[in-house]
Design a protein around this motif. Structure first.
Motif, PDB file in Angstrom:
ATOM      1  N   ARG A 176       0.827  -1.208   0.000  1.00 17.03           N
ATOM      2  CA  ARG A 176       0.000   0.000   0.000  1.00 17.03           C
ATOM      3  C   ARG A 176       0.859   1.255   0.000  1.00 17.03           C
ATOM      4  O   ARG A 176       2.071   1.207   0.259  1.00 17.03           O
ATOM      5  N   GLU A 177       0.255   2.360  -0.282  1.00 22.04           N
ATOM      6  CA  GLU A 177       0.934   3.646  -0.328  1.00 22.04           C
ATOM      7  C   GLU A 177       1.621   3.948   1.003  1.00 22.04           C
ATOM      8  O   GLU A 177       1.035   3.783   2.074  1.00 22.04           O
ATOM      9  N   ARG A 216       2.580   2.772  -6.977  1.00 28.25           N
ATOM     10  CA  ARG A 216       1.773   2.574  -5.777  1.00 28.25           C
ATOM     11  C   ARG A 216       2.305   3.385  -4.597  1.00 28.25           C
ATOM     12  O   ARG A 216       1.847   3.245  -3.477  1.00 28.25           O
ATOM     13  N   SER A 217       3.317   4.217  -4.852  1.00 25.89           N
ATOM     14  CA  SER A 217       3.943   5.057  -3.816  1.00 25.89           C
ATOM     15  C   SER A 217       4.506   4.221  -2.669  1.00 25.89           C
ATOM     16  O   SER A 217       4.446   4.605  -1.502  1.00 25.89           O
ATOM     17  N   VAL A 218       5.037   3.052  -3.033  1.00 24.31           N
ATOM     18  CA  VAL A 218       5.717   2.205  -2.059  1.00 24.31           C
ATOM     19  C   VAL A 218       7.166   2.651  -1.963  1.00 24.31           C
ATOM     20  O   VAL A 218       7.832   2.846  -2.989  1.00 24.31           O
TER      21      VAL A 218
END
Length: 373
Positions: free
Chosen positions: A88-89, A112-114
């Motif tokens: 998740r982010e 995904r801004s991981v």
């Protein structure tokens, strides 16, 4: 003050038996105030049971719960696309991610801004980062296992033996690359009684090779060099000259172990097919660099052993740490404990891109590239 929760996932890559955390490491993290989740069955390939993790202080959970609760997800190999899509982010993914070799994965995680912390980007020249150096810890395992594998595959003795049936000469072993894996292969082959010769392009490696009781192969007139703790990658012309000079020595050798790798790129070709063809029947070649990108030995394939027409056994051994999953996982987990103690401050996971260690692991700074071995 909050509490950081980390989760060790079960590895899903074919043949991968390692696990990111072992019970010993769980206990150390718990004492440091870090909560630990472990996916059900994560340690089974390395002979650690779920009960072992529970006793050490971890909470064993299903994968969905782990991804939902963990602030940082810990892995060994890069995750498959399906599992990467579960992140998740803002979540942090920590492992030997090799994002330069897996641009699609890097793009997926970025989308995904991981946040990623990739241990293969650790600068080797930073002394305070040595305890986090997973490439070194895994290379030690690989070098040891390579020598043992070579001895097991060789139909003669490694040491010189004097018996009632006569004297058996010792095996002649040539190790190409005197980095971490190469030095461990040299030391192990010497302990087994072989006569060992080694070659590396770095001038400083001569002393390391000779300190282990091996002979340094001096190929006069060839390029040398070192960058950032790694051997400098040679040009194609330099590699051709190197291969030509090595051919004659390879023909006189019973065992060849190659260990040269370039982080994120194709390994250099050190041993040609013609060189292997010139070896005696019963000889063994172990290529630690064998991968889907190629290897140090022409014709080697990852995880494949081939007995060639001339009787030489060619072993593509690119995943040797997984063959010693317990030892490799224990060393890797200690690297992660050192890293997490660096990243967790006052109960928070802090990814400071300006920190020379953290910034490099996040890919914000570029470590010097070269040949590792």
């Amino acid at each position: 003050m909050g509490t950081v929760t980390v989760g060790a996932v079960r590895e899903r890559a074919p043949g991968e038996r390692r696990v990111a955390l072992v019970p010993e490491a769980v206990a150390l993290l718990r004492r440091a105030g870090i909560d630990v989740l472990v996916e059900t069955g994560a340690g089974s390939g390395a002979w650690f049971t779920d009960a072992d993790y529970t006793e050490a202080g971890a909470v064993v959970v299903a994968p969905d719960e782990l991804y939902a609760r963990a602030d940082a997800v810990l892995c060994v190999a890069p995750p498959e696309a399906e599992n990467a899509g579960t992140l998740r982010e803002g979540q942090v993914l920590v492992g030997l991610l090799e994002l330069r070799r897996h641009p699609e994965l890097a793009e997926q995680l970025a989308g995904r801004s991981v946040r990623t912390v990739s241990l293969d980007l650790l600068p080797r020249t930073l002394s305070r980062a040595q305890s986090m150096d997973a490439l070194t810890s895994q290379a030690n395992v690989a070098g040891y296992k390579a020598a043992v594998l070579a001895a097991d595959s060789y139909d003669r003795f490694f040491p010189m033996l004097t018996t009632a049936a006569g004297t058996m000469r010792p095996a002649q072993v040539l190790v190409l690359g005197a980095g971490v894996a190469g030095l461990q292969a040299i030391a192990t082959a010497r302990r087994l009684g072989a006569v060992v010769t080694a070659y590396d392009v770095r001038p400083a490696s001569r002393g390391e090779v000779e300190s282990l009781g091996a002979r340094f192969l001096d190929l006069q007139g060839l390029a040398q060099g070192e960058q950032g703790g790694y051997a400098r990658e040679l040009t194609e012309d330099e590699q051709q000259a190197q291969r030509a000079a090595l051919d004659a020595h390879i023909a006189r050798t019973d065992i060849v172990i190659t260990t040269a790798q370039v982080p994120g790129r194709k390994p250099p070709l050190l041993v040609t097919a013609s060189a292997v063809e010139g070896m005696k029947p019963g000889s063994v070649v172990v290529d630690l660099a064998a991968s889907e990108l190629g290897g140090n030995v022409e014709g080697s394939e990852p995880d494949k052993t081939t007995v060639l027409d001339n009787g030489v056994t060619l072993i593509g051994a690119g995943r040797l740490p997984s063959a010693m999953a317990t030892a490799a996982s224990t060393a890797y987990a200690r690297n992660l404990v050192a890293l997490l103690k660096h990243l967790v401050r006052d109960g928070e996971l802090v990814l400071d891109a300006d920190d020379e260690i953290t910034g490099a692991l996040m890919g914000k700074t570029s470590p010097t590239e070269g040949v590792s071995s």
